[in-house]
Write a protein that holds these residues in place. Structure first.
Motif, mmCIF file in Angstrom:
data_model
loop_
_atom_site.group_PDB
_atom_site.id
_atom_site.type_symbol
_atom_site.label_atom_id
_atom_site.label_comp_id
_atom_site.label_asym_id
_atom_site.label_seq_id
_atom_site.Cartn_x
_atom_site.Cartn_y
_atom_site.Cartn_z
ATOM 1 N N GLU A 54 0.830 -1.207 0.000
ATOM 2 C CA GLU A 54 0.000 0.000 0.000
ATOM 3 C C GLU A 54 0.865 1.259 0.000
ATOM 4 O OE1 GLU A 54 -3.213 0.178 2.823
ATOM 5 O OE2 GLU A 54 -3.651 -1.949 2.547
ATOM 6 N N ASP A 55 1.949 1.242 0.765
ATOM 7 C CA ASP A 55 2.851 2.400 0.790
ATOM 8 C C ASP A 55 3.491 2.630 -0.572
ATOM 9 O OD1 ASP A 55 2.319 2.948 3.451
ATOM 10 O OD2 ASP A 55 4.149 1.986 4.199
ATOM 11 N N GLU A 56 3.887 1.549 -1.225
ATOM 12 C CA GLU A 56 4.484 1.680 -2.559
ATOM 13 C C GLU A 56 3.459 2.190 -3.558
ATOM 14 O OE1 GLU A 56 7.988 -1.693 -2.499
ATOM 15 O OE2 GLU A 56 5.909 -2.341 -2.833
ATOM 16 N N LEU A 57 2.219 1.729 -3.443
ATOM 17 C CA LEU A 57 1.170 2.208 -4.338
ATOM 18 C C LEU A 57 0.955 3.702 -4.145
ATOM 19 C CD1 LEU A 57 -1.013 1.768 -6.455
ATOM 20 C CD2 LEU A 57 -2.567 1.112 -4.593
ATOM 21 N N ALA A 58 0.924 4.150 -2.891
ATOM 22 C CA ALA A 58 0.751 5.576 -2.616
ATOM 23 C C ALA A 58 1.916 6.383 -3.193
ATOM 24 C CB ALA A 58 0.633 5.811 -1.117
ATOM 25 N N GLU A 59 3.133 5.866 -3.045
ATOM 26 C CA GLU A 59 4.316 6.542 -3.598
ATOM 27 C C GLU A 59 4.240 6.591 -5.123
ATOM 28 O OE1 GLU A 59 9.199 6.110 -3.732
ATOM 29 O OE2 GLU A 59 8.015 4.525 -2.786
ATOM 30 N N TYR A 60 3.881 5.476 -5.726
ATOM 31 C CA TYR A 60 3.778 5.397 -7.183
ATOM 32 C C TYR A 60 2.747 6.388 -7.712
ATOM 33 C CZ TYR A 60 2.849 3.395 -11.802
ATOM 34 O OH TYR A 60 2.669 3.215 -13.148
ATOM 35 N N GLU A 61 1.574 6.408 -7.089
ATOM 36 C CA GLU A 61 0.523 7.324 -7.540
ATOM 37 C C GLU A 61 0.955 8.776 -7.385
ATOM 38 O OE1 GLU A 61 -2.816 5.919 -5.256
ATOM 39 O OE2 GLU A 61 -3.369 4.464 -6.821
ATOM 40 N N MET A 62 1.667 9.099 -6.303
ATOM 41 C CA MET A 62 2.169 10.445 -6.093
ATOM 42 C C MET A 62 3.172 10.813 -7.187
ATOM 43 S SD MET A 62 4.652 11.915 -3.095
ATOM 44 C CE MET A 62 5.930 10.812 -3.695
ATOM 45 N N LEU A 63 4.103 9.919 -7.467
ATOM 46 C CA LEU A 63 5.104 10.197 -8.492
ATOM 47 C C LEU A 63 4.473 10.366 -9.870
ATOM 48 C CD1 LEU A 63 7.925 7.773 -7.301
ATOM 49 C CD2 LEU A 63 7.995 10.279 -7.274
ATOM 50 N N VAL A 64 3.465 9.565 -10.163
ATOM 51 C CA VAL A 64 2.768 9.693 -11.445
ATOM 52 C C VAL A 64 2.048 11.041 -11.524
ATOM 53 C CG1 VAL A 64 0.868 8.779 -12.845
ATOM 54 C CG2 VAL A 64 2.570 7.222 -11.872
ATOM 55 N N ARG A 65 1.376 11.439 -10.440
ATOM 56 C CA ARG A 65 0.698 12.747 -10.423
ATOM 57 C C ARG A 65 1.702 13.873 -10.632
ATOM 58 N NH1 ARG A 65 -2.066 10.514 -6.191
ATOM 59 N NH2 ARG A 65 -0.833 11.683 -4.661
ATOM 60 N N TYR A 66 2.825 13.821 -9.906
ATOM 61 C CA TYR A 66 3.843 14.858 -10.064
ATOM 62 C C TYR A 66 4.390 14.872 -11.486
ATOM 63 C CZ TYR A 66 4.054 15.498 -4.955
ATOM 64 O OH TYR A 66 3.775 15.761 -3.645
ATOM 65 N N GLY A 67 4.586 13.695 -12.042
ATOM 66 C CA GLY A 67 5.064 13.619 -13.425
ATOM 67 C C GLY A 67 4.078 14.219 -14.406
ATOM 68 N N ASN A 68 2.796 13.966 -14.164
ATOM 69 C CA ASN A 68 1.769 14.536 -15.033
ATOM 70 C C ASN A 68 1.750 16.056 -14.944
ATOM 71 O OD1 ASN A 68 0.975 11.999 -15.897
ATOM 72 N ND2 ASN A 68 -0.716 11.855 -14.467
ATOM 73 N N VAL A 69 1.847 16.581 -13.729
ATOM 74 C CA VAL A 69 1.869 18.037 -13.553
ATOM 75 C C VAL A 69 3.109 18.622 -14.224
ATOM 76 C CG1 VAL A 69 2.069 19.906 -11.858
ATOM 77 C CG2 VAL A 69 0.447 18.042 -11.477
#
Length: 85
Positions: A54-69
């Motif tokens: 779950e922690d890795e999923l949260a990190e992954y989703e955060m990194l993807v959001r930042y990458g999109n921005v």
């Protein structure tokens, strides 16, 4: 239909029309550091293999959001740097 997130992003990007071409060019050339790119790739592989915590999923989703921005910012900066603001 504009979502709350896209509306916020539009507001966030409004100042890009006021950037100089040189500053916009510098923003457009920003690259994600290699260690961050590698971390995203590692997390994506774990996700595809179903081995993500779950922690890795949260990190992954955060990194993807930042990458999109970052991608949107770079696109807007590129548009501004070539005089299309």
């Amino acid at each position: 239909m504009e979502t709350r997130e896209s509306s916020m992003l539009t507001s966030l990007l409004a100042p890009f029309g006021e950037l100089t071409a040189a500053t916009a060019g510098e923003l457009a050339s920003i690259e994600v550091p290699e260690p961050v790119q590698q971390r995203v790739a590692d997390l994506a592989a774990k996700r595809n293999e179903g081995e993500m915590t779950e922690d890795e999923l949260a990190e992954y989703e955060m990194l993807v959001r930042y990458g999109n921005v970052l991608s949107v910012i770079k696109a807007q900066a590129t548009k501004t740097s070539v005089g299309g603001a």
